[in-house]
Design an enzyme around this catalytic site. Structure first.
Site, PDB file in Angstrom:
ATOM      1  N   ARG A  19       0.829  -1.208   0.000  1.00  0.00           N
ATOM      2  CA  ARG A  19       0.000   0.000   0.000  1.00  0.00           C
ATOM      3  C   ARG A  19       0.863   1.258   0.000  1.00  0.00           C
ATOM      4  NH1 ARG A  19      -1.604   2.777   4.336  1.00  0.00           N
ATOM      5  NH2 ARG A  19      -0.929   1.079   5.709  1.00  0.00           N
ATOM      6  N   GLY A  51      -1.956 -22.690   9.955  1.00  0.00           N
ATOM      7  CA  GLY A  51      -1.018 -23.533  10.693  1.00  0.00           C
ATOM      8  C   GLY A  51      -0.203 -22.692  11.656  1.00  0.00           C
ATOM      9  N   LYS A 104      -8.445 -19.663  17.163  1.00  0.00           N
ATOM     10  CA  LYS A 104      -7.211 -19.646  17.960  1.00  0.00           C
ATOM     11  C   LYS A 104      -6.832 -18.236  18.401  1.00  0.00           C
ATOM     12  CE  LYS A 104      -4.421 -18.070  14.499  1.00  0.00           C
ATOM     13  NZ  LYS A 104      -3.251 -17.196  14.438  1.00  0.00           N
ATOM     14  N   SER A 140       3.210 -13.784  19.242  1.00  0.00           N
ATOM     15  CA  SER A 140       1.794 -13.761  18.889  1.00  0.00           C
ATOM     16  C   SER A 140       1.163 -12.451  19.344  1.00  0.00           C
ATOM     17  CB  SER A 140       1.072 -14.932  19.559  1.00  0.00           C
ATOM     18  OG  SER A 140      -0.318 -14.716  19.592  1.00  0.00           O
ATOM     19  N   ASN A 169      -1.972 -11.634  19.413  1.00  0.00           N
ATOM     20  CA  ASN A 169      -3.152 -11.839  20.261  1.00  0.00           C
ATOM     21  C   ASN A 169      -2.765 -12.197  21.686  1.00  0.00           C
ATOM     22  OD1 ASN A 169      -5.800 -11.806  18.486  1.00  0.00           O
ATOM     23  ND2 ASN A 169      -4.200 -12.741  17.240  1.00  0.00           N
ATOM     24  N   VAL A 229      -5.177  -3.271  16.739  1.00  0.00           N
ATOM     25  CA  VAL A 229      -5.982  -4.158  17.564  1.00  0.00           C
ATOM     26  C   VAL A 229      -5.764  -5.583  17.095  1.00  0.00           C
ATOM     27  CG1 VAL A 229      -8.321  -4.816  18.220  1.00  0.00           C
ATOM     28  CG2 VAL A 229      -7.719  -2.413  18.060  1.00  0.00           C
TER      29      VAL A 229
END
Length: 337
Positions: free
Chosen positions: A37, A141, A196, A259, A261, A285
């Site tokens: 972008r 995965g 997940k 990760s 999250n 977020v």
């Protein structure tokens, strides 16, 4: 292109996962055009062979070139990899659909369930692009981007209802460090990938509150159970959730500090508000914060109980504290596993 060789690939999205997957395909000997972008990102990739924002310190292969022109990226592509966040996929794809090469395989890297429509990413693609489901593949995965660009060994699943397309993609992204398996269970792979992220938020919250491995293992296991229940209700093969797109992705996302999250959940567990956690996450977020709402709505639509996902949703959007969430989950009525 069903069953035909994948020689040229367009990757739309030059973030962490898009860049990592583009590198994998180029390392597998394919010609890759990466759409970015921002012009400065494309220029850095072409001139200095690096994407400093999303793959710092990594030299990108010569077969990978970047452009800000989607038409140029898509021209002649045998496969089109969509590497944008799940909640922006529809908007982006509307702008690209007239440029998609006929018969090309459309590959989703996004993991989520669309807010409002409650559609999986493959469903969004078939609807917006006006293609049959057998032209759409998903990749899922234990695929933490930073480890992949460092060429640490990992495996993934390429799912497509057209087995020949999945095999063609498998050959196009198998390297000495990245091993691909095929599957025809698109539903299971997508629900595993979306679920997940939500369970990883719960594991992060537990870690932020100071809890250890027993708590994490319990959340992973029960999280897998509720995700699989939802997947089976939607027609998935239950065995998919024991594989790379289920357990494999779940363990990596719930356990690793890489990760997004998990680390976002950890900040919430330490007492930060959603806004504070977002600010600490450079204004981003985590996917699970948005998709927990749509996943819970999907569960409600199909009569599937999702206690962990619902607790995460209430922490993120209704003011429940992580401590209250933990107390609720541990004091639920006893039941058979």
């Amino acid at each position: 292109m069903s069953g035909g060789e994948v020689r040229r690939v367009a990757v739309l999205g030059a973030g962490s996962w898009g860049t990592a997957f583009a590198k994998v395909i180029a390392d597998a000997g394919r010609d890759v055009r990466l759409w970015a972008r921002r012009p400065e990102v494309a220029a850095s990739i072409n001139e200095r062979r690096t994407n400093p924002d999303y793959a710092p310190g990594v030299e990108l292969p010569g077969l990978l070139t970047a452009t800000t022109d989607a038409a140029s990226a898509l021209a002649g592509a045998d496969a089109v990899v969509l590497a944008v966040p799940s909640q922006t996929l529809r908007r982006n794809l509307v702008g690209w659909r007239e440029l998609l090469p006929p018969s090309s395989t459309l590959v989703s890297l996004a993991k989520g369930v669309e807010l409002g429509t409650l559609q999986r990413m493959s469903q969004v693609i078939t609807e917006v692009a006006g293609v049959t489901p057998d032209r759409v593949a998903v990749v899922s995965g234990p695929n933490l981007a930073r480890e992949i660009v460092a060429e640490e060994p990992t495996a993934t699943v390429i799912a497509c209802t057209d087995h020949d397309r999945a095999v063609a993609l498998q050959h196009a992204c198998t390297t000495g460090y990245f091993r691909s398996y095929t599957n025809t269970d698109v539903v299971g792979c997508e629900i595993g990938g979306a679920g997940k992220n939500v369970i990883a938020l719960a594991c992060g919250m537990a870690a932020g509150m100071g809890y250890g491995h027993n708590t994490t293992a319990s959340l992973i296991t029960r999280g897998l159970a509720e995700t699989a229940r939802l997947g089976v209700a939607l027609g998935a093969d239950p065995m998919t959730f024991a594989g790379l797109a289920g357990l494999g992705d779940l363990v990596a996302t719930c356990s690793s500090p890489l990760s997004r999250n998990r680390t976002f959940g950890e900040r919430l567990g330490r007492g930060q508000s959603l806004a504070e956690a977002e600010e600490a996450n450079h204004g981003q977020v985590a996917e699970g914060v948005k998709s927990c709402t749509s996943i819970c709505a999907l569960g409600e639509r199909h009569g599937v109980e999702l206690p962990i996902a619902d607790a995460v949703r209430r922490v993120c959007h209704e003011g429940l504290s992580p401590a209250e969430m933990g107390k609720e989950l541990i004091t639920r009525a006893p039941r058979h596993e």
